[in-house]
Every structure is written in structure tokens, then in C-alpha cells.
Design a protein around this motif. Sequence first.
Motif, mmCIF file in Angstrom:
data_model
loop_
_atom_site.group_PDB
_atom_site.id
_atom_site.type_symbol
_atom_site.label_atom_id
_atom_site.label_comp_id
_atom_site.label_asym_id
_atom_site.label_seq_id
_atom_site.Cartn_x
_atom_site.Cartn_y
_atom_site.Cartn_z
ATOM 1 N N ARG A 1 -32.545 -2.981 11.773
ATOM 2 C CA ARG A 1 -33.153 -2.684 13.274
ATOM 3 C C ARG A 1 -34.688 -2.726 13.382
ATOM 4 O O ARG A 1 -35.187 -3.200 14.305
ATOM 5 C CB ARG A 1 -32.546 -1.751 14.044
ATOM 6 N N SER B 1 -29.819 -0.437 21.466
ATOM 7 C CA SER B 1 -29.346 -1.596 20.797
ATOM 8 C C SER B 1 -29.970 -2.951 21.477
ATOM 9 O O SER B 1 -29.991 -4.248 20.931
ATOM 10 C CB SER B 1 -27.953 -1.710 20.372
ATOM 11 N N ASN C 1 -26.424 5.450 18.014
ATOM 12 C CA ASN C 1 -26.940 4.675 16.932
ATOM 13 C C ASN C 1 -26.731 5.435 15.613
ATOM 14 O O ASN C 1 -27.694 6.412 15.474
ATOM 15 C CB ASN C 1 -28.169 4.331 17.184
ATOM 16 N N ASN D 1 -23.344 2.000 16.984
ATOM 17 C CA ASN D 1 -23.995 0.826 16.007
ATOM 18 C C ASN D 1 -23.451 1.517 14.706
ATOM 19 O O ASN D 1 -23.763 2.654 14.049
ATOM 20 C CB ASN D 1 -25.540 0.919 16.164
ATOM 21 N N GLN E 1 -19.596 -3.111 19.042
ATOM 22 C CA GLN E 1 -20.069 -2.443 17.572
ATOM 23 C C GLN E 1 -20.720 -3.429 16.545
ATOM 24 O O GLN E 1 -19.902 -3.969 15.931
ATOM 25 C CB GLN E 1 -19.177 -1.617 16.899
#
Length: 550
Positions: A237, A272, A420, A453, A229
Amino acid sequence: MRYLQASSKLRQLGPSLLSAILFWMAFFPVNWPWLGWLAFVPWLVGIAGQSSKQRLYSSLIFGLCFYGLALNWMRVADIRMVATWAMLAVWAGLFTVILGWVVGKIYDRHPKGGMVLAFPMVIVPIEWMRAYALEGFPWYFLGHTQHDTLPLLQLAELGGAYLITLLVALVNGIFADLWLGEKPECLLSFPLHRKAMGVGLAVTGALWFGYSRLGPTEFNEGTEIAVLQADHPQGIRNSAGAEQVRVEYQEMIRTLFQSHLRPLVLVWPETSYPALVDITDLDNSKWLPEKEKPNGPSQLLGASTIVEPKGEPSKQFNSAVLFDPKGIPIDHYDKIHRVPFGEYVPLKDWIPFINVLAPYDHDYSIAPGERLTRFSLPYSPIPLVFGAAICYESGDSHHFRSLAGGDGKPPVDFFINQSNDGWFHGTEEHEQHLLLLRFRAVETRRPVIRAVNMGISAWVDAYGRVLRPKEISGSPNEKTARIFTITTEELPTGEWGKFKQNTVVLVGPVPKRVNGIPMGWARLQGSWPGFFALGCVALIVFGGKQKARD
């Protein structure tokens, strides 16, 4: 005169506003589940004495107020998402308008049945339709208010979240009928007294069933899984280089290995992995496991993937891709249930200006997946199969039931949910997202492991418990990532927030599945509210004569 008109409007709108606020407080961030049992009472009492036109108005105010408050977390994702927030609040609010109109019609035609008949009969199919209309919005059901009442949560095994909605709606309905009694002796009249006793017996029976189904959390030993995580807001991002993201995840993995924990699989959150993964030929390949387990774990990547078939346009997907310890791909699942505006722009070819609601200026659309993948857990001492659900597929009960055997194929043993939630910056969305998986676990009697995330990553057992992580004392590189192992204790909802907006690694074995009801019956979990919808139509069409109203 103006004062009297304003006072009249306040009396009309007051119950709707009060119910909307009470219902909102039953969810996060307040999370007072007991309010779910009475939140609708003021609104039901209000519409009982209104004309059809007034009911539409009152119900619209209720819907807009509630969903405007409940979906407030959407606006923090991007400035352009403010319009999407307003649009979804209006869309969901329209179902409240339908709810109020149909409840009023049934109440007028069957006054002896009262709100205890009309309200439960209507709200169940309304929630069912909202869950599937267009792309569906299966959040904020009345039954979801009871996610933290474990005995009642077990009812989801029989009828999904809809059955819990039915029970809570019965209590709201009987409270409204008691309030509507004009004379004290009406409260003890035989019909109303009998209804109240019936509702009480229903609640008692539900609690008895729930307590009888609850059991301890048990693990499949030797099946450790590690969840990564990160704490990356979506803006980071989008702007950070792929190498920076890769370095941070590699540092998390290095910290995990320094703790001497050796999981079978590392699970990355949704999209991710900082590179586009080509899966063009993966469906035509066959993976052969080695006789002895290599050093290191397998990895389930949350990745953007691409397929480039010869002579055809390429397609991009939001995928879960399983790699063995040597980096050889084993299998993949491509997300089927896409999020409107988040993963594609609906009707963009028909309504060009609708692109203003999108969070990006470029075309970011992904293609929908076409199959439900059943992954084998690599090198597990116990043969285990798992299914994947990506992001808001956590709200799609049909997806989970299908993987649990509802599609006629062999059932999985557990689920992995990759998401996410970096869009939402620590708002109550993180908790609301997690609570949905408590229902999916009980509906299928299979545990769910989450990798998210920005959080909240978690282990949910087959009884709907969110299990408590325990931090390893003296974890190496705590500034980079804190390491937790999963215990059999339950994590109270008041402590969920500690695990969002943190960089952590959770490690734990797969909880055991629980024998549930036969999947032939479980398939009715998603269809029985349709019979209630037919019942509503019958009560209106073939009911008694509607009472005249001023």
C-alpha cells in the motif's frame, strides 16, 4: 548453595511463568477458552505466600511474559515497531504489577475473604483503568477469553466485558483458595464450602441468563451491503501507485456487478481509497436524495481526508465518507480515537528521540475527529441509521454505547467498522481484532459489519455470532475476487482464518437489532468498575491488620 538459590527463584517464578503461558493460550492463536477459568490460579497461589517485594517481582515477570507473547504480532508491522512492541508490553505489564500488589494487600488484611474476594475485586478496576489510561489498551481482558461461549457472552449486555471478567475471576479465585487449603478437611469447611457454592450459583445464573437471551439471527430484507476486502500488505500500500490500487478495487466491484448482486452500499476498508478526499465544505452542505434510486450503489469510502479552511492551517483526518450513487458526498465521520505511533507520535515536541518508534520518517499525524456521525442508509426500504468505528475504535466500548443512545441522541440501528490490518501479515492479530466486536455487538444489542484490508471482514449479529459467508458457485473472475453471501449460520472460530489474506467481496443484508436493557442502565457498563476501585481502597485502608511475613 547456588543450586538452592536457583531452586528458590524457580519456585518463585515458576507459577508466574506458568500462569502467563496458560493465559496466553486462552487467546489466539491457540484459543482454548477453558484455560481462562484457571490460568491465574498458579500465580495467585504463588503470591499468597510472598512478601510485598516478592509479589512485585513475580507480577512483573507474569506481565512481561504474557504481554510479550500476546503482542508478538506487533513486531511484524515494521522493524521499528519492535521497540513499540517492547514498550507496550512493559506498559501493560505494569498494570499486572499493580494487580499483584493490591491483591496481596487485600489478601493479607482479609485472609478469611481469600483470593475469591481479593482477585475479582481488583482485576475488574485494573482492566478498566488499562482501557482508558493515556490512549487506552482495551485488549486481552480476562473476560475476552470467553468470546466464543455465547451464553456467557450475553452478560456483556449487563456489564460489558468487565462483568464476564468478574465471573471468570471468581472461579480462578475459588480454585486458588481450594489449592491453598493446607488440610483436607479445610476443603469441606463451611466458609470455603459456602464460597464455592456461591461461585457455582453465580456461574449457573450467568448461563441461565445467557441462554434466555439468545435468539435466532434475523435480517432486514432489502438492505444488502457489500464489503470489499483486498489483500494488500502495508508495504505494498505504501509503495504501489494509487492507480494500481484503484484498478484492483474497480476490478472487485466489476466482479460483484457481474454476479448480479445489487447492494445498497459498497464499503471500503480503512484508508483504502487511493486519493486524498477534500471535505472542507461538506459540513455546510445538505444532501437531497432523488425520488427514485439511481442505478448503482452508494459507497462508504475509507479515506484520508483534508480540510483546508480559509486563513487556518489545513488538517488531515482518517475518515469514513459516504457518497451517493452519483458521487455526491452525503456525510462523513472522522476518527476520534487515534492510535499512538500509528496515527500520531505522542510527546514528540517534548521528547524528540521518540520519533525512532514511529513506522515512518515523515510527519504522518492526523487530527482527531470531533463528532459522532449518524449516517442514514441511502435508499433503504426500511429507515436505518448506522454509526462508524474505524480501526481500533472497535475496542472503545464508550464509542459504541454513545452511538447506541448513550449520548442522549437517537440510537443507531447497526455499526460499520472499517479497518486496515495489512500491517500484520496474517498473524493472530486479525482474529483478536474481530473478537472485540462480538462484545460491542452484545453490549449494544446491535449488529456490526466489518470491512478490513487483509481480513477478517465479517457480519456479527446482535448476539455476538460471527455469521458464515457462503461462496457463490461459479463466481465470475474468481482469480480476482471471490464473492460470498452472508447466511444465518455461525462461522466457527476455527474457520475464521480462511477469510484473512484473501481478496473477497461479502454481500448480505443488515441483521436486525435486538431490544436490550435501557440505555440509562447501559451507561453503567463503562463506569461500574470504578466503584470496585473505591472498594479496593476501602478494603486496604479500613481493613484488618496486615499479617506479618518473613
